[in-house]
Design a protein around this motif. Structure first.
Motif, PDB file in Angstrom:
ATOM      1  N   ILE A 253     -97.449 -11.552  -1.489  1.00  0.00           N
ATOM      2  CA  ILE A 253     -97.110 -10.871  -0.177  1.00  0.00           C
ATOM      3  C   ILE A 253     -97.405 -11.814   0.996  1.00  0.00           C
ATOM      4  CG2 ILE A 253     -97.859  -9.130   1.420  1.00  0.00           C
ATOM      5  CD1 ILE A 253     -97.852  -7.138  -0.906  1.00  0.00           C
ATOM      6  N   THR A 254     -98.352 -12.663   0.685  1.00  0.00           N
ATOM      7  CA  THR A 254     -98.735 -13.837   1.699  1.00  0.00           C
ATOM      8  C   THR A 254     -97.672 -14.790   1.765  1.00  0.00           C
ATOM      9  OG1 THR A 254    -101.013 -13.434   1.152  1.00  0.00           O
ATOM     10  CG2 THR A 254    -100.520 -15.337   2.612  1.00  0.00           C
ATOM     11  N   LYS A 255     -97.297 -15.005   0.618  1.00  0.00           N
ATOM     12  CA  LYS A 255     -95.959 -16.107   0.356  1.00  0.00           C
ATOM     13  C   LYS A 255     -94.735 -15.509   1.220  1.00  0.00           C
ATOM     14  CE  LYS A 255     -94.012 -19.759  -0.809  1.00  0.00           C
ATOM     15  NZ  LYS A 255     -94.231 -21.146  -0.010  1.00  0.00           N
ATOM     16  N   ALA A 256     -94.463 -14.236   0.998  1.00  0.00           N
ATOM     17  CA  ALA A 256     -93.251 -13.597   1.569  1.00  0.00           C
ATOM     18  C   ALA A 256     -93.469 -13.724   3.155  1.00  0.00           C
ATOM     19  CB  ALA A 256     -93.049 -12.238   1.006  1.00  0.00           C
ATOM     20  N   VAL A 257     -94.608 -13.367   3.547  1.00  0.00           N
ATOM     21  CA  VAL A 257     -94.896 -13.555   4.860  1.00  0.00           C
ATOM     22  C   VAL A 257     -94.476 -14.793   5.581  1.00  0.00           C
ATOM     23  CG1 VAL A 257     -96.603 -13.087   6.811  1.00  0.00           C
ATOM     24  CG2 VAL A 257     -96.491 -11.419   5.078  1.00  0.00           C
ATOM     25  N   SER A 258     -95.125 -15.715   5.038  1.00  0.00           N
ATOM     26  CA  SER A 258     -95.005 -17.134   5.325  1.00  0.00           C
ATOM     27  C   SER A 258     -93.534 -17.597   5.399  1.00  0.00           C
ATOM     28  CB  SER A 258     -95.911 -18.221   4.755  1.00  0.00           C
ATOM     29  OG  SER A 258     -95.366 -18.233   3.782  1.00  0.00           O
ATOM     30  N   LEU A 259     -92.768 -17.233   4.338  1.00  0.00           N
ATOM     31  CA  LEU A 259     -91.255 -17.564   4.268  1.00  0.00           C
ATOM     32  C   LEU A 259     -90.333 -16.831   5.470  1.00  0.00           C
ATOM     33  CD1 LEU A 259     -90.715 -17.043   0.300  1.00  0.00           C
ATOM     34  CD2 LEU A 259     -90.259 -19.249   1.889  1.00  0.00           C
ATOM     35  N   MET A 260     -90.680 -15.590   5.558  1.00  0.00           N
ATOM     36  CA  MET A 260     -90.099 -14.912   6.650  1.00  0.00           C
ATOM     37  C   MET A 260     -90.253 -15.433   8.311  1.00  0.00           C
ATOM     38  SD  MET A 260     -89.836 -10.750   5.483  1.00  0.00           S
ATOM     39  CE  MET A 260     -91.410 -10.677   5.125  1.00  0.00           C
ATOM     40  N   GLU A 261     -91.721 -16.052   8.209  1.00  0.00           N
ATOM     41  CA  GLU A 261     -91.760 -16.612   9.522  1.00  0.00           C
ATOM     42  C   GLU A 261     -91.158 -17.886   9.694  1.00  0.00           C
ATOM     43  OE1 GLU A 261     -96.247 -14.754  10.303  1.00  0.00           O
ATOM     44  OE2 GLU A 261     -96.299 -16.721   9.898  1.00  0.00           O
ATOM     45  N   GLU A 262     -91.332 -18.586   8.497  1.00  0.00           N
ATOM     46  CA  GLU A 262     -90.556 -19.976   8.650  1.00  0.00           C
ATOM     47  C   GLU A 262     -89.177 -20.016   8.783  1.00  0.00           C
ATOM     48  OE1 GLU A 262     -91.040 -24.462   6.041  1.00  0.00           O
ATOM     49  OE2 GLU A 262     -92.136 -22.719   5.408  1.00  0.00           O
ATOM     50  N   TYR A 263     -88.584 -18.952   8.048  1.00  0.00           N
ATOM     51  CA  TYR A 263     -86.895 -19.008   8.050  1.00  0.00           C
ATOM     52  C   TYR A 263     -86.600 -17.464   8.916  1.00  0.00           C
ATOM     53  CZ  TYR A 263     -87.816 -22.698   4.821  1.00  0.00           C
ATOM     54  OH  TYR A 263     -88.292 -24.007   4.189  1.00  0.00           O
TER      55      TYR A 263
END
Ligand code: 3PG
Length: 403
Positions: A253-263
């Protein structure tokens, strides 16, 4: 084909003992039976072309600890039927029984070793040199004159069977590998923006790695999420707020949050889904879920994703949209495949499940490239260097005209 790879015709294999690494890893049903034979059928093409050699063939099946982590006995039976009766199975990999069987092989015979992942070494990633020194490779390589790599779906794994023998022996690509590389290089020349990746399936950590690589390599302007990976992103946005019951949930979930913020603007998530209520498919808006298992994307999501697919220049789909093997929950998978087939986009479909669905729907010919590979293909499209392709390129440099 952009990679320089030797083919079976480049090595003199007549009368020789040849190790062939295939990928006949196959989904199994609840009773432990193989669900379909597409990878076994594909593997038989290379084996048929080696009828003047003594052939030792090997594959992995499933992952340690999962129900699909089973022996290769059924695969041997299926292969034997397809190839007309010259396939033997040994329930050993590199112990005395396997080595005796290899020594007594005759030209025209094929010996299938047991599930390579029964050996701890075959579950670990190595450098090519380290792989060549593993117990498995050291025990067997002296029995072989050459190695044929035909496991395109496992091309992204740096395991001993993939990169160890090829470090020591003359090595070429099998028919499937050569076919995939040719088709992909042709397709990538005509691929055009906007690029859409439709990602489903259950291998979450592979998916997260692939998503980032696809976006960075400009192969995904839009990512349409379905399957288990969509649940992780829905939870990351707070649209669902109950535990998903998957290992390493918080990390994903942490990884998904950071991907959505970055892209921002790249990810599309389901707005509605299908659940099972008393054996019936029921459509539910995502924010009305109360902890039920999500088994498919819903009709509004199908509609939204289909519109994006129709407006794309290139569409790549990997992994089913839901639990497609359960009656009534294949609608998302089938509808998205049909949208791809009828769109004007360049289309690539990956993985055994989708391959089987396309066949059932009778629309396989409408897709530009259908690959038996799943995770390996995603990483290839994302421009990653795959250990098996690198091994083939190294072997082409070292062993051209030297066998
Ligand atoms: C696949 O089905 O994608 C390949 O057989 C690789 O399997 P793995 O993801 O378990 O390595």
């Amino acid at each position: 084909m952009s990679a320089r790879v030797l083919t079976i015709e480049d090595l003199d294999l007549k009368g020789k003992t040849v190790f062939v690494r295939v990928d006949i890893n196959t989904p199994i049903d609840d009773s432990g039976k193989l669900m379909e034979l597409s990878r076994i059928e594909e593997a038989s093409i290379t084996l048929r072309d080696l009828k003047e050699s003594k052939v030792v063939v090997a594959s992995h099946q499933g992952r340690v600890g999962r129900p699909d982590y089973i022996s290769m006995e059924q695969h041997a039976e299926a292969l034997n039927k397809i190839l007309g009766g010259n396939v033997k199975f040994v329930d050993d990999i590199c112990g005395p029984t396997a080595r005796n069987e290899i020594s007594s092989l005759k030209v025209g015979e094929i010996l299938l070793l047991d599930n390579l992942r029964f050996m701890a070494e075959e579950n670990v990633e190595f450098t090519p040199e380290e792989a060549s020194k593993t117990i498995f490779v050291q025990r067997l390589y002296k029995y072989f004159d050459a190695c044929v790599l035909d496991a395109f779906p496992t091309a992204h794994r740096a395991h001993p069977s993939i990169i160890g023998f090829s470090y020591l022996l003359p090595t070429c690509g099998g028919r499937l590998v050569v076919k995939e590389l040719k088709a992909l290089s042709r397709i990538l020349q005509v691929a055009k923006a906007p690029y859409t990746a439709v990602l489903g399936g259950a291998k979450i950590s592979d998916r997260l790695e692939a998503i980032e690589a696809l976006i960075k390599n400009r192969r995904a302007d839009k990512v349409l999420l379905c399957g288990l990976i969509a649940n992780v992103f829905l939870k990351a946005t707070g649209k669902i707020n109950y535990p998903l019951g998957i290992k390493d949930e918080e990390k994903y979930i942490t990884k998904a949050v950071s991907l959505m913020e970055e892209y921002p603007g790249v990810f599309e998530l389901p707005i509605d889904v299908a659940i099972d209520r008393d054996g019936e498919r029921v459509e539910v808006e995502v924010d009305k879920l109360k902890g039920e298992s999500i088994l498919d994307i819903g009709f509004k999501t199908i509609d939204k994703y289909s519109r994006i697919i129709r407006g794309s220049g290139t569409v790549f789909m990997s992994g089913p949209a839901g639990k497609f093997e359960k009656a009534g929950f294949n609608k998302g998978t089938e509808a998205l495949l049909k949208s791809m087939a009828s769109s004007l986009a360049t289309t690539i479909v990956s993985g055994g499940h989708l391959n089987a669905s396309l066949q059932q729907l009778g629309i396989k010919d409408w897709i530009d490239h259908v690959s038996t590979a799943g995770g390996a293909l995603v990483l290839y499209l994302a421009g990653k260097r795959l250990p098996m392709i690198e091994a083939l390129e190294r072997a082409a440099e070292r062993f051209s005209n030297k066998s």
